[in-house]
Design a protein around this motif. Structure first.
Motif, PDB file in Angstrom:
ATOM      1  N   ARG A   1       0.234  -0.884 -10.585  1.00 22.27           N
ATOM      2  CA  ARG A   1       0.597  -1.897  -9.592  1.00 22.27           C
ATOM      3  C   ARG A   1       0.947  -1.234  -8.260  1.00 22.27           C
ATOM      4  N   PRO A   2      -0.038  -1.065  -7.376  1.00 21.13           N
ATOM      5  CA  PRO A   2       0.232  -0.461  -6.068  1.00 21.13           C
ATOM      6  C   PRO A   2       1.305  -1.253  -5.318  1.00 21.13           C
ATOM      7  N   PHE A   3       2.118  -0.545  -4.549  1.00 24.45           N
ATOM      8  CA  PHE A   3       3.184  -1.162  -3.751  1.00 24.45           C
ATOM      9  C   PHE A   3       2.697  -1.249  -2.313  1.00 24.45           C
ATOM     10  N   ARG A   4       2.735  -2.444  -1.719  1.00 18.71           N
ATOM     11  CA  ARG A   4       2.236  -2.641  -0.358  1.00 18.71           C
ATOM     12  C   ARG A   4       3.313  -3.276   0.512  1.00 18.71           C
ATOM     13  N   ILE A   5       3.421  -2.765   1.741  1.00 11.68           N
ATOM     14  CA  ILE A   5       4.314  -3.351   2.735  1.00 11.68           C
ATOM     15  C   ILE A   5       3.456  -3.913   3.860  1.00 11.68           C
ATOM     16  N   LYS A   6       3.578  -5.202   4.113  1.00 13.18           N
ATOM     17  CA  LYS A   6       2.915  -5.835   5.251  1.00 13.18           C
ATOM     18  C   LYS A   6       3.889  -5.838   6.422  1.00 13.18           C
ATOM     19  N   ALA A   7       3.476  -5.248   7.548  1.00 10.82           N
ATOM     20  CA  ALA A   7       4.382  -5.133   8.694  1.00 10.82           C
ATOM     21  C   ALA A   7       3.621  -5.294   9.997  1.00 10.82           C
ATOM     22  N   GLN A   8       3.812  -6.398  10.678  1.00 14.03           N
ATOM     23  CA  GLN A   8       3.220  -6.637  12.004  1.00 14.03           C
ATOM     24  C   GLN A   8       1.711  -6.404  12.023  1.00 14.03           C
ATOM     25  N   GLY A   9       1.018  -6.920  11.028  1.00 12.74           N
ATOM     26  CA  GLY A   9      -0.436  -6.792  10.988  1.00 12.74           C
ATOM     27  C   GLY A   9      -0.943  -5.489  10.408  1.00 12.74           C
ATOM     28  N   THR A  10      -0.060  -4.594   9.982  1.00 14.55           N
ATOM     29  CA  THR A  10      -0.461  -3.340   9.343  1.00 14.55           C
ATOM     30  C   THR A  10      -0.062  -3.371   7.876  1.00 14.55           C
ATOM     31  N   THR A  11      -0.606  -2.408   7.108  1.00 15.83           N
ATOM     32  CA  THR A  11      -0.301  -2.323   5.682  1.00 15.83           C
ATOM     33  C   THR A  11      -0.017  -0.882   5.307  1.00 15.83           C
ATOM     34  N   VAL A  12       1.050  -0.676   4.528  1.00 17.56           N
ATOM     35  CA  VAL A  12       1.370   0.634   3.977  1.00 17.56           C
ATOM     36  C   VAL A  12       1.295   0.498   2.460  1.00 17.56           C
ATOM     37  N   GLN A  13       0.447   1.319   1.829  1.00 10.10           N
ATOM     38  CA  GLN A  13       0.279   1.238   0.373  1.00 10.10           C
ATOM     39  C   GLN A  13       0.640   2.558  -0.287  1.00 10.10           C
ATOM     40  N   VAL A  14       1.387   2.474  -1.402  1.00 14.64           N
ATOM     41  CA  VAL A  14       1.832   3.670  -2.122  1.00 14.64           C
ATOM     42  C   VAL A  14       1.835   3.384  -3.610  1.00 14.64           C
ATOM     43  N   LEU A  15       1.964   4.459  -4.400  1.00 10.81           N
ATOM     44  CA  LEU A  15       2.172   4.338  -5.842  1.00 10.81           C
ATOM     45  C   LEU A  15       3.616   4.682  -6.171  1.00 10.81           C
ATOM     46  N   GLY A  16       4.140   5.727  -5.594  1.00 15.43           N
ATOM     47  CA  GLY A  16       5.522   6.120  -5.814  1.00 15.43           C
ATOM     48  C   GLY A  16       5.888   7.218  -4.838  1.00 15.43           C
ATOM     49  N   THR A  17       6.799   6.939  -3.918  1.00 15.21           N
ATOM     50  CA  THR A  17       7.144   7.908  -2.883  1.00 15.21           C
ATOM     51  C   THR A  17       8.345   7.392  -2.110  1.00 15.21           C
ATOM     52  N   SER A  18       8.819   8.150  -1.108  1.00 17.87           N
ATOM     53  CA  SER A  18       9.901   7.688  -0.237  1.00 17.87           C
ATOM     54  C   SER A  18       9.459   7.860   1.207  1.00 17.87           C
ATOM     55  N   PHE A  19       9.698   6.852   2.022  1.00 14.29           N
ATOM     56  CA  PHE A  19       9.193   6.867   3.390  1.00 14.29           C
ATOM     57  C   PHE A  19       9.907   5.794   4.198  1.00 14.29           C
ATOM     58  N   SER A  20       9.731   5.854   5.516  1.00 15.46           N
ATOM     59  CA  SER A  20      10.335   4.878   6.425  1.00 15.46           C
ATOM     60  C   SER A  20       9.234   4.144   7.192  1.00 15.46           C
ATOM     61  N   VAL A  21       9.440   2.841   7.380  1.00 13.82           N
ATOM     62  CA  VAL A  21       8.523   2.024   8.175  1.00 13.82           C
ATOM     63  C   VAL A  21       9.325   1.378   9.292  1.00 13.82           C
ATOM     64  N   ARG A  22       8.872   1.583  10.529  1.00  8.91           N
ATOM     65  CA  ARG A  22       9.531   0.969  11.696  1.00  8.91           C
ATOM     66  C   ARG A  22       8.564  -0.028  12.313  1.00  8.91           C
TER      67      ARG A  22
ATOM     68  N   ASN B   1       3.915  -2.296  17.561  1.00  9.49           N
ATOM     69  CA  ASN B   1       3.709  -0.846  17.526  1.00  9.49           C
ATOM     70  C   ASN B   1       4.478  -0.282  16.323  1.00  9.49           C
ATOM     71  N   VAL B   2       3.771  -0.060  15.232  1.00  7.36           N
ATOM     72  CA  VAL B   2       4.397   0.298  13.945  1.00  7.36           C
ATOM     73  C   VAL B   2       4.347   1.812  13.730  1.00  7.36           C
ATOM     74  N   LYS B   3       5.444   2.356  13.174  1.00 12.03           N
ATOM     75  CA  LYS B   3       5.521   3.794  12.892  1.00 12.03           C
ATOM     76  C   LYS B   3       5.886   4.016  11.428  1.00 12.03           C
ATOM     77  N   VAL B   4       5.219   4.978  10.782  1.00  9.40           N
ATOM     78  CA  VAL B   4       5.472   5.316   9.381  1.00  9.40           C
ATOM     79  C   VAL B   4       5.773   6.808   9.276  1.00  9.40           C
ATOM     80  N   ALA B   5       6.868   7.151   8.584  1.00  9.57           N
ATOM     81  CA  ALA B   5       7.257   8.556   8.379  1.00  9.57           C
ATOM     82  C   ALA B   5       7.472   8.780   6.884  1.00  9.57           C
ATOM     83  N   VAL B   6       6.815   9.809   6.332  1.00  6.97           N
ATOM     84  CA  VAL B   6       6.867  10.058   4.883  1.00  6.97           C
ATOM     85  C   VAL B   6       7.827  11.201   4.586  1.00  6.97           C
TER      86      VAL B   6
END
Length: 370
Positions: free
Chosen positions: A216-237, A242-247
Motif C-alpha cells: 500500500r504505497p503512501f501518497r501525499i497530495k499537496a497543492q497539485g503535487t504528489t509525494v509517494q513513498v513506501l516507508g521513509t521520513s521526510f518533510s513536505v512544505r 511552490n512545494v518543497k520536499v526534503a528527505v
C-alpha cells in the motif's frame, strides 16, 4: 514574439490544465491570459470547473466525453430557433474517463477556434457554454452522491481533518504513520485507509514518518503535487503552490503534472509553479526539519538567509533595517528556543539591535563587509 490571436481553442486550454501542453503552447496560453483581465477571469472559472469535475470523476466514473457532447449538441440546438432540443442525458458509468472531458473538433478541414470570452466573443454563446458546463458538473455530482448512498456501509469511509494555528501538533494515522504538523497547516485523511493504497491531503507543512507497507504505497497530495513513498521520513512544505520536499531517510518520488524526480536521504527538491518545473537543490538545509527536531543550526550563514529561515520556522515577520546587514555572517545553534531568545542572541552576537513594530521585528545596526 508575436502576440497570440484573441480567440483561444478549448482543446489547448484543456491540454494546458492537464500539463500536456508543450513549451510553445504553454507560452501561447500565458500570453493570451495577459492580454485582457477578462480572459484571466474566464480561465479561472474554466479551471475551477476542471478541478471540480476531476474530483467527482474519482468518486463516480462517468463517460464525460459523451456527456460533454450531449451538452454541446444542446447548445447548438438551442441557438437555432427552429430546432427542438431535448434534455441532456448522461450514459451509464463505463470505463474510467480522463480527468476532464475533452472537446472534440468537428470533422472539417480546418480547426474551429472559438473565443472563450472577452473581445470578439458572442455573449449568448459564452452564457450557454457556462450553463452547459455547470449542468454537466451538477449531473456528475448527483451521480457521485447516488453512488455514495448506494455503497455498502463498510465501504463508506469518513474523512478526518487536523488543523493547526499557532502551535504544531503530532498525530498518528490509522496505519501507524506518525505526522508532525507545523503551524498554520491542515492534514486530511480517511478514518481507515484502502486495501491497496494510503492517501492524505496536506496544506501547509508536515514531517512524515511513514510505516512501511509495500502493498500500500503512501501518497501525499499537496497543492497539485504528489509525494509517494513506501516507508521513509521526510518533510513536505506546501503553504502555497511552490512545494518543497526534503528527505531525511529512505526514498520518495516527487511529481507535479508530468514532471517527476526521485529523492533519497539528505536530498531536497522544489516545485516552481511560475516556471512549471521541479529542481533538485544543491544541498540539504537541516533547518527544514527544525519544527520537528526543535534544533536550528547556522554555520557561517548570511543574515539574510537566517532571517528567511526564522520567518519560515516561526511563521514570523523579521526584517533587516538596511541592505548592508544582509552579508553579516552568523554561526550559532539553538535548541527548542523561543523566537525572542533567538532574535536577542543573534543581535548580541552580531552587535545589532532589535526594534519592534507590533508583531514585526527589525534588525538594526551597521552593515557588514562582503
Amino acid at each position: 514574439m508575436d502576440k497570440p490571436e484573441q480567440p483561444m481553442n478549448d482543446d489547448l486550454l484543456g491540454k494546458y490544465l492537464a500539463g500536456e501542453a508543450n513549451a510553445a503552447e504553454s507560452e501561447r496560453v500565458r500570453q493570451w491570459l495577459g492580454e485582457d483581465e477578462v480572459y484571466q477571469q474566464e480561465f479561472d472559472k474554466f479551471e475551477r470547473i476542471w478541478e471540480t469535475a476531476g474530483q467527482v470523476n474519482r468518486e463516480a466514473p462517468v463517460d464525460t466525453d459523451a456527456a460533454w457532447l450531449k451538452m454541446k449538441s444542446r447548445m447548438t440546438a438551442t441557438s437555432t430557433p427552429a430546432s427542438t432540443a431535448q434534455a441532456p442525458t448522461v450514459p451509464a458509468p463505463a470505463t474510467p474517463p480522463p480527468p476532464f472531458p475533452s472537446v472534440e473538433t468537428p470533422p472539417t478541414d480546418e480547426t474551429i477556434v472559438r473565443p472563450l470570452s472577452g473581445r470578439g466573443a458572442t455573449p449568448w454563446r459564452t452564457y450557454w457554454r457556462a450553463a452547459a458546463m455547470i449542468a454537466l458538473v451538477c449531473t456528475l455530482g448527483w451521480l457521485a452522491f447516488q453512488k455514495y448512498l448506494n455503497k455498502p456501509e463498510a465501504e463508506v469511509v469518513a474523512i478526518q481533518s487536523v488543523k493547526t494555528t499557532n502551535q504544531k501538533q503530532e498525530r498518528t494515522l490509522p496505519d501507524g504513520t506518525k505526522v508532525t504538523l507545523n503551524r498554520g497547516s491542515r492534514l486530511s485523511f480517511p478514518q481507515a485507509f484502502a486495501s491497496d493504497s494510503r492517501e492524505v491531503t496536506l496544506s501547509g507543512e508536515a514531517f512524515f514518518e511513514v510505516t512501511p507497507d509495500p502493498a500500500r504505497p503512501f501518497r501525499i497530495k499537496a497543492q497539485g503535487t504528489t509525494v509517494q513513498v513506501l516507508g521513509t521520513s521526510f518533510s513536505v512544505r506546501a503553504y502555497d503552490e511552490n512545494v518543497k520536499v526534503a528527505v531525511r531517510t529512505g526514498k520518495v518520488e516527487f511529481t507535479a503534472k508530468k514532471k517527476a524526480v526521485t529523492l533519497v536521504k539528505n536530498e531536497t527538491a522544489a516545485f516552481d509553479a511560475a516556471e512549471d518545473t521541479i529542481r533538485k537543490l544543491p544541498k540539504l538545509d537541516v533547518n527544514l526539519f527544525s519544527y520537528k527536531t526543535g534544533r536550528l543550526e547556522f554555520k557561517n550563514d548570511r543574515l539574510s538567509d537566517v532571517v528567511q529561515t526564522l520567518n519560515d520556522v516561526y511563521q514570523a515577520d523579521v526584517q533587516l533595517a538596511n541592505p548592508g546587514l544582509q552579508n553579516c555572517l552568523l554561526t550559532v545553534t539553538f535548541d527548542d528556543e523561543s523566537l525572542d531568545h533567538v532574535l536577542n542572541v543573534t543581535a548580541e552576537t552580531l552587535g545589532l539591535r532589535v526594534r519592534r513594530e507590533g508583531s514585526r521585528a527589525i534588525f538594526e545596526g551597521k552593515g557588514c563587509a562582503q
